[in-house]
Design a protein around this motif. Structure first.
Motif, mmCIF file in Angstrom:
data_model
loop_
_atom_site.group_PDB
_atom_site.id
_atom_site.type_symbol
_atom_site.label_atom_id
_atom_site.label_comp_id
_atom_site.label_asym_id
_atom_site.label_seq_id
_atom_site.Cartn_x
_atom_site.Cartn_y
_atom_site.Cartn_z
ATOM 1 N N TRP A 213 0.890 -1.258 -0.003
ATOM 2 C CA TRP A 213 0.092 -0.039 -0.012
ATOM 3 C C TRP A 213 1.005 1.238 -0.071
ATOM 4 N N ALA A 214 2.099 1.202 0.651
ATOM 5 C CA ALA A 214 2.686 2.505 0.484
ATOM 6 C C ALA A 214 3.499 2.693 -0.785
ATOM 7 N N ALA A 215 3.797 1.626 -1.301
ATOM 8 C CA ALA A 215 4.213 1.835 -2.546
ATOM 9 C C ALA A 215 3.174 2.237 -3.727
ATOM 10 N N LEU A 216 2.157 1.803 -3.508
ATOM 11 C CA LEU A 216 0.976 2.135 -4.212
ATOM 12 C C LEU A 216 0.766 3.813 -4.117
ATOM 13 N N ARG A 217 0.616 4.177 -2.860
ATOM 14 C CA ARG A 217 0.586 5.476 -2.582
ATOM 15 C C ARG A 217 1.604 6.201 -3.131
ATOM 16 N N GLN A 218 2.621 5.973 -3.043
ATOM 17 C CA GLN A 218 3.875 6.823 -3.689
ATOM 18 C C GLN A 218 3.726 6.867 -5.149
ATOM 19 N N CYS A 219 3.378 5.644 -5.716
ATOM 20 C CA CYS A 219 3.363 5.979 -7.319
ATOM 21 C C CYS A 219 1.991 6.931 -7.544
ATOM 22 N N ARG A 226 -0.281 9.277 -12.192
ATOM 23 C CA ARG A 226 -1.865 8.855 -11.860
ATOM 24 C C ARG A 226 -2.728 9.069 -13.085
ATOM 25 N N LEU A 227 -2.419 10.310 -13.657
ATOM 26 C CA LEU A 227 -3.274 10.843 -14.949
ATOM 27 C C LEU A 227 -3.211 9.736 -16.089
ATOM 28 N N LEU A 228 -1.628 9.276 -16.096
ATOM 29 C CA LEU A 228 -1.673 8.329 -17.359
ATOM 30 C C LEU A 228 -2.444 6.998 -17.011
ATOM 31 N N VAL A 358 9.883 6.811 -11.622
ATOM 32 C CA VAL A 358 10.223 5.835 -10.299
ATOM 33 C C VAL A 358 11.566 5.454 -10.039
ATOM 34 N N GLN A 359 12.175 5.113 -8.696
ATOM 35 C CA GLN A 359 13.470 4.643 -8.651
ATOM 36 C C GLN A 359 13.505 3.283 -9.131
ATOM 37 N N ALA A 368 2.860 -2.295 -12.044
ATOM 38 C CA ALA A 368 1.453 -2.679 -11.861
ATOM 39 C C ALA A 368 0.529 -1.889 -11.008
ATOM 40 N N MET A 369 0.857 -0.538 -10.696
ATOM 41 C CA MET A 369 0.111 0.281 -10.432
ATOM 42 C C MET A 369 -0.870 0.801 -11.440
ATOM 43 N N ILE A 370 -0.031 1.012 -12.690
ATOM 44 C CA ILE A 370 -0.962 1.385 -14.027
ATOM 45 C C ILE A 370 -1.957 0.327 -14.392
ATOM 46 N N VAL A 371 -1.420 -0.856 -14.240
ATOM 47 C CA VAL A 371 -1.922 -1.987 -14.495
ATOM 48 C C VAL A 371 -3.359 -2.400 -13.478
#
Length: 440
Positions: A213-219, A226-228, A358-359, A368-371
């Protein structure tokens, strides 16, 4: 700072290309297993006596829910353990589950098998993108990501045309068995020859090991990323509905057999989709000289241009076409080639952009967030909505109810294009922020 470059130099210069081809083959099989279900809908419906709405739920949420839930955890596992290992094990899982679809005795078992296919495929694309981002430099990355994305369209050809041909000879169950088999040897090949930690790991990074969840929030906090995701997800409400229901539309509204529908849609994917994936990636790399924003403006323009093509696709009367060397060529098939070219133009530039934002130790998770967003917005809504609208309009429009539903949903390509254009406006400043953190 990535360690991939020096270690890759120690290998043959052809090694990154070899990995690209291997991952392309796996991505092709993943897409084939996913799209195979759509061409088999009429046969499955006949045997199990299921409604369009129920089959739409199995083709959409029945597959996507497990895919979405597992994407981020498997991406984190890939970034922290082994990208090669996650992709290889995932390929074995989705191949086994695809074979299980051919053994089902009722619609409930089929739905369960499709959910397991979704779990397996969730571990395929994000780690593959991250592996390639570590093996190829920034100036070639859009083209490489576009090449990998072309596997989706190769898979559409294999799934639709190959699946229809096998089903016509030996039945729909045999189609699931035959397309499942190649995944196992390819997965083993990746396991034993794919890049290990020395090729794709990150050293010297001070980034903490974030939870899912922390990684998802950072992305999600990165505006252009986010808009992409939102823009492509909005488009994919229509895109995934079309992936499931276009074969049935060709059969119902244009009088084609399952094999004919698969052949013409396969032609559109082969010529249009593959060309669009490859061309957009190469074009985006060249357009970088005019500013980074063009990496996202290019797919935005493609989405906007696709809308009038879709209007023509869904308003063309059934049977319209022309003769070529004695062969009747349906007009809707020709339009589908151009449509596929435009709609395939987002993946290479978009995933390459995500890798820059991202790093390196979070690249699989960013993909994965985009997916996840694409599928939460698009896949869970599109196929089931297309089937439900068809059921609702059946009393009024008969066999043309599916045509009307897909026509209305095609307007979402405009909405997606406008959101992507907005993402492009934020992209240069987000890249500057990423550089200040020494991620690139």
């Amino acid at each position: 700072m990535e360690v991939s470059a020096p270690h890759v130099k120690d290998r043959s210069r052809s090694y990154p290309l070899y990995i690209l081809v291997l991952l392309l083959l796996l991505n092709t099989l993943s897409a084939a297993d996913r799209h195979l279900f759509s061409i088999l809908i009429p046969a499955i419906k006949s045997e199990f006596r299921a409604s369009d709405g129920l089959l739409g739920l199995i083709g959409g949420p029945g597959f996507i829910v497990s895919y979405v839930l597992c994407s981020m955890p498997l991406a984190r596992l890939a970034d922290r353990w082994s990208r090669r290992g996650v992709v290889a094990l995932s390929a074995m899982l989705w191949s086994g589950a695809t074979a299980a679809c051919g053994l089902t005795a009722n619609i409930g078992q089929l739905a369960a098998a499709r959910m397991v296919v979704g779990v397996g495929e969730a571990g395929g694309l994000p780690p593959s993108q991250a592996m390639l981002a570590s093996l190829f430099g920034e100036r070639r990355r859009s083209a490489v990501m576009g090449a990998l994305a072309s596997g989706t369209h190769f898979g559409l050809v294999v799934g639709l045309l190959g699946g229809a041909a096998i089903a016509s000879l030996w039945g729909w169950r045999a189609a699931f068995f035959c397309l499942a088999i190649p995944g196992f040897p390819l997965a083993l090949l990746l396991w034993f020859t794919g890049p290990g930690p020395k090729d794709t790991a990150v050293i010297g990074s001070r980034a903490p090991s974030l939870g899912v969840w922390a990684a998802l929030r950072q992305c999600w906090a990165i505006r252009s990323l986010r808009l992409l995701a939102i823009g492509v997800g909005t488009f994919n409400i229509f895109g995934y509905a079309g992936a499931v229901w276009m074969p049935t539309f060709f059969m119902r509204s244009h009088g084609m057999s399952a094999v004919q529908a698969a052949a013409w849609l396969g032609l559109g994917a082969a010529v249009g989709g593959i060309a669009g994936s490859l061309a957009s990636g190469m074009a985006a790399d060249r357009l970088l000289r005019f500013g980074p924003q063009w990496q996202l403006r290019l797919p935005a323009i493609a989405f906007l241009l696709a809308f009038p093509i879709n209007i023509a696709v869904f308003t063309l009367p059934g049977g319209t076409g022309f003769s070529l060397a004695g062969l009747h060529v349906p007009g809707v098939a020709c339009l589908s080639v151009l449509n596929a070219f435009l709609l395939a133009s987002w993946a290479g530039p978009a995933f390459a952009a995500a890798a820059r934002l991202v790093q390196p130790s979070m690249r699989a998770q960013a993909t994965a967030m985009i997916v996840v967003v694409i599928n939460v917005i698009g896949s869970t809504v599109g196929p089931s909505l297309g089937g439900l609208v068809s059921d609702l309009l059946a009393g009024l429009a008969g066999a043309e109810s599916l045509r009307l539903g897909l026509l209305a949903m095609s307007s979402l390509t405009v909405a997606g294009g406008l959101v992507l254009w907005r993402a492009a406006a934020h992209y240069p400043s987000d890249l500057a922020d990423a550089k200040t953190t020494a991620w690139l």
